[in-house]
Scaffold this active site. Structure first.
Site, PDB file in Angstrom:
ATOM      1  N   ASP A  70     -16.801   5.027  14.028  1.00  0.00           N
ATOM      2  CA  ASP A  70     -15.593   4.993  13.201  1.00  0.00           C
ATOM      3  C   ASP A  70     -15.061   3.560  13.083  1.00  0.00           C
ATOM      4  OD1 ASP A  70     -13.215   5.355  11.873  1.00  0.00           O
ATOM      5  OD2 ASP A  70     -12.546   7.039  13.093  1.00  0.00           O
TER       6      ASP A  70
ATOM      7  N   SER B 175     -13.107   1.163  10.204  1.00  0.00           N
ATOM      8  CA  SER B 175     -12.402   1.257   8.918  1.00  0.00           C
ATOM      9  C   SER B 175     -13.060   0.416   7.832  1.00  0.00           C
ATOM     10  CB  SER B 175     -10.957   0.804   9.091  1.00  0.00           C
ATOM     11  OG  SER B 175     -10.309   0.796   7.834  1.00  0.00           O
ATOM     12  N   ALA B 176     -13.068   0.960   6.631  1.00  0.00           N
ATOM     13  CA  ALA B 176     -13.552   0.211   5.461  1.00  0.00           C
ATOM     14  C   ALA B 176     -12.660  -1.000   5.173  1.00  0.00           C
ATOM     15  CB  ALA B 176     -13.605   1.129   4.245  1.00  0.00           C
ATOM     16  N   ASP B 177     -11.470  -1.038   5.774  1.00  0.00           N
ATOM     17  CA  ASP B 177     -10.580  -2.196   5.579  1.00  0.00           C
ATOM     18  C   ASP B 177     -11.275  -3.503   5.976  1.00  0.00           C
ATOM     19  OD1 ASP B 177      -8.637  -0.329   4.925  1.00  0.00           O
ATOM     20  OD2 ASP B 177      -7.404  -0.669   6.718  1.00  0.00           O
TER      21      ASP B 177
ATOM     22  N   LYS C 204      -3.433  -2.013  14.974  1.00  0.00           N
ATOM     23  CA  LYS C 204      -2.764  -1.070  15.850  1.00  0.00           C
ATOM     24  C   LYS C 204      -3.449  -0.988  17.200  1.00  0.00           C
ATOM     25  CE  LYS C 204      -2.579   1.325  12.136  1.00  0.00           C
ATOM     26  NZ  LYS C 204      -3.189   2.366  11.385  1.00  0.00           N
TER      27      LYS C 204
ATOM     28  N   LYS D 175      -5.913  10.459   0.742  1.00  0.00           N
ATOM     29  CA  LYS D 175      -5.908   9.088   1.270  1.00  0.00           C
ATOM     30  C   LYS D 175      -7.118   8.384   0.671  1.00  0.00           C
ATOM     31  CE  LYS D 175      -6.749   6.893   5.784  1.00  0.00           C
ATOM     32  NZ  LYS D 175      -6.875   7.135   7.223  1.00  0.00           N
TER      33      LYS D 175
ATOM     34  N   VAL E 169      -5.373   0.099   2.917  1.00  0.00           N
ATOM     35  CA  VAL E 169      -5.493  -1.361   2.782  1.00  0.00           C
ATOM     36  C   VAL E 169      -6.680  -1.699   1.886  1.00  0.00           C
ATOM     37  CG1 VAL E 169      -6.049  -3.479   4.049  1.00  0.00           C
ATOM     38  CG2 VAL E 169      -4.324  -1.896   4.949  1.00  0.00           C
TER      39      VAL E 169
ATOM     40  N   GLU F  38       0.836  -1.210   0.000  1.00  0.00           N
ATOM     41  CA  GLU F  38       0.000   0.000   0.000  1.00  0.00           C
ATOM     42  C   GLU F  38       0.870   1.258   0.000  1.00  0.00           C
ATOM     43  OE1 GLU F  38      -1.541   1.762   3.483  1.00  0.00           O
ATOM     44  OE2 GLU F  38      -1.069   0.029   4.754  1.00  0.00           O
TER      45      GLU F  38
HETATM   46  N1  PSU Z   1      -0.620   1.319   9.240  1.00  0.00           N
HETATM   47  C1  PSU Z   1       0.295   2.269   9.548  1.00  0.00           C
HETATM   48  N2  PSU Z   1       0.081   3.521   9.097  1.00  0.00           N
HETATM   49  C2  PSU Z   1      -1.008   3.864   8.343  1.00  0.00           C
HETATM   50  C3  PSU Z   1      -1.991   2.868   8.037  1.00  0.00           C
HETATM   51  C4  PSU Z   1      -1.735   1.616   8.511  1.00  0.00           C
HETATM   52  O1  PSU Z   1       1.274   2.002  10.218  1.00  0.00           O
HETATM   53  O2  PSU Z   1      -1.148   5.014   7.947  1.00  0.00           O
HETATM   54  C5  PSU Z   1      -3.168   3.217   7.151  1.00  0.00           C
HETATM   55  C6  PSU Z   1      -3.502   2.009   6.248  1.00  0.00           C
HETATM   56  O3  PSU Z   1      -3.474   2.468   4.910  1.00  0.00           O
HETATM   57  C7  PSU Z   1      -4.911   1.629   6.647  1.00  0.00           C
HETATM   58  C8  PSU Z   1      -5.458   2.960   7.052  1.00  0.00           C
HETATM   59  O4  PSU Z   1      -5.627   1.014   5.599  1.00  0.00           O
HETATM   60  O5  PSU Z   1      -4.381   3.534   7.813  1.00  0.00           O
HETATM   61  C9  PSU Z   1      -6.741   2.877   7.840  1.00  0.00           C
HETATM   62  O6  PSU Z   1      -7.338   4.134   7.838  1.00  0.00           O
HETATM   63  P1  PSU Z   1      -8.888   4.297   8.269  1.00  0.00           P
HETATM   64  O7  PSU Z   1      -8.926   3.890   9.702  1.00  0.00           O
HETATM   65  O8  PSU Z   1      -9.181   5.760   8.048  1.00  0.00           O
HETATM   66  O9  PSU Z   1      -9.694   3.377   7.380  1.00  0.00           O
HETATM   67 MN    MN Z   2     -11.991   5.666  10.028  1.00  0.00          MN
END
Ligand code: PSU
Ligand code: MN
Length: 304
Positions: A137, A139-141, A158, A85, A105, A24
């Site tokens: 909140d 994630s769409a992941d 994380k 992003k 992701v 990614e």
């Molecule tokens: N892991 C990291 N740093 C990041 C991310 C993951 O160490 O910036 C990113 C990845 O691209 C993951 C995204 O898909 O954060 C998730 O963001 P959100 O919670 O807004 O979906």
């Molecule tokens: Mn989010």
């Protein structure tokens, strides 16, 4: 209609039927500071080559979907500020409007699938944020893992996320969560957590077979391989907990929301650990890249 561009290296690998690992780009633009972001991206790519596969870093540049970036493109992306992003909701819009953006992701999985790549290495996936019961909140992941057939290697999720809720949502969505070589679910900067992982596998070949088995069964979606950070590189969960709590309190106090939450927390933790979180992050991404390359090779051996 889709302006897809494979790097020369990825194109040659596809022609020769060599294993390819997707990477990614949000981790480059939003996850790490310059120049460590570009240095890490290069190291990770080389780790994959050394392990017998070909790296394909994915990003959108001027509306074109790139699968595999050359040295100049990687550097330009790493230096740029204010890069969009791109998650599932944003990918097509960015491509249609000729924009530039880094893939999360979720968006990387979509692009990898489109390019015929079945395995992808990253640091940590997005998940259910703390306080999601009020912020919603999530994630769409997580939804992407439920619908796009790519095996994602990450160091768990994380510790800034609500890990029990993240595992619950993954279970609801029917996503296999496979701890690699241990029973507990790894917590990104820490190798273990007090949460048992739903599944455990101890070798790349089994991960590849499970991926193929899902496809044979007609199941949509991928797998999450949760690969623990090497012990020598980890930061103890107990040491991180209060730091994460303070970072979260700062984010709440400043009204940080939506896409900005993850980058804000990562930066706050980076400062509070005097950069140790970044050193650990680099080590775990490289570790994930090596495992993803091994899985890609096993998938190739299966003829997938
Ligand atoms: N892991 C990291 N740093 C990041 C991310 C993951 O160490 O910036 C990113 C990845 O691209 C993951 C995204 O898909 O954060 C998730 O963001 P959100 O919670 O807004 O979906
Ligand atoms: Mn989010």
């Amino acid at each position: 209609m889709i302006d897809l561009h494979l790097s020369a290296e990825v194109h040659a690998a596809r022609v020769a039927g060599k294993p390819v690992v997707a990477l990614e780009s949000t981790i480059i633009t939003h996850g790490m500071p310059y120049p460590q972001n570009v240095e890490t991206a290069r190291l990770v790519e080389q780790d994959i080559r050394d392990a017998g596969a070909v790296p394909a870093t994915i990003a959108v540049m001027d509306g074109r979907l790139h699968v595999g970036l050359d040295t100049e493109q990687l550097d330009a992306l790493g230096r740029a500020s204010g890069v969009a992003k791109l998650s599932r909701a944003d990918l097509a819009a960015c491509m249609a409007s000729g924009g530039t953006g880094a893939t999360t992701v979720a968006a990387t999985m979509i692009a990898a699938r489109y390019a015929g790549i079945e395995v992808f290495a990253t640091g940590g996936i997005g998940g259910v944020h703390k306080g999601a019961e009020t912020s919603f909140d999530i994630s769409a992941d997580l939804h992407e893992l439920a619908q796009t057939p790519v095996t994602v290697v990450a160091a768990g999720a994380k510790a800034i996320l609500d890990l029990p809720k993240t595992l619950e949502v993954l279970e609801t969505l029917g996503v296999p969560v496979i701890a690699f070589g241990q029973d507990s679910f790894p917590a990104f900067w820490s190798a273990t957590s007090d949460l048992p992982a739903p599944l455990r596998m101890d070798d790349a070949a089994t991960v590849a077979r499970a991926h193929a088995m899902r496809r044979a069964l007609g199941l949509p979606g991928g797998q999450l391989v949760a690969n623990p950070i090497p012990e020598a590189d980890q930061i103890a969960a107990g040491e991180l907990a209060p730091i994460i709590e303070r970072a979260q309190a700062q984010a709440d106090a400043r009204g940080i929301a939506g896409k900005a939450v993850t980058p804000f927390l990562l930066q706050a933790i980076f400062e509070a650990t005097a950069g140790r979180s970044l050193t650990a992050n680099i080590a775990l991404v490289r570790n994930n890249a090596r495992l993803a390359a091994a899985i890609a090779r096993e998938m190739s051996a299966l003829g997938s």
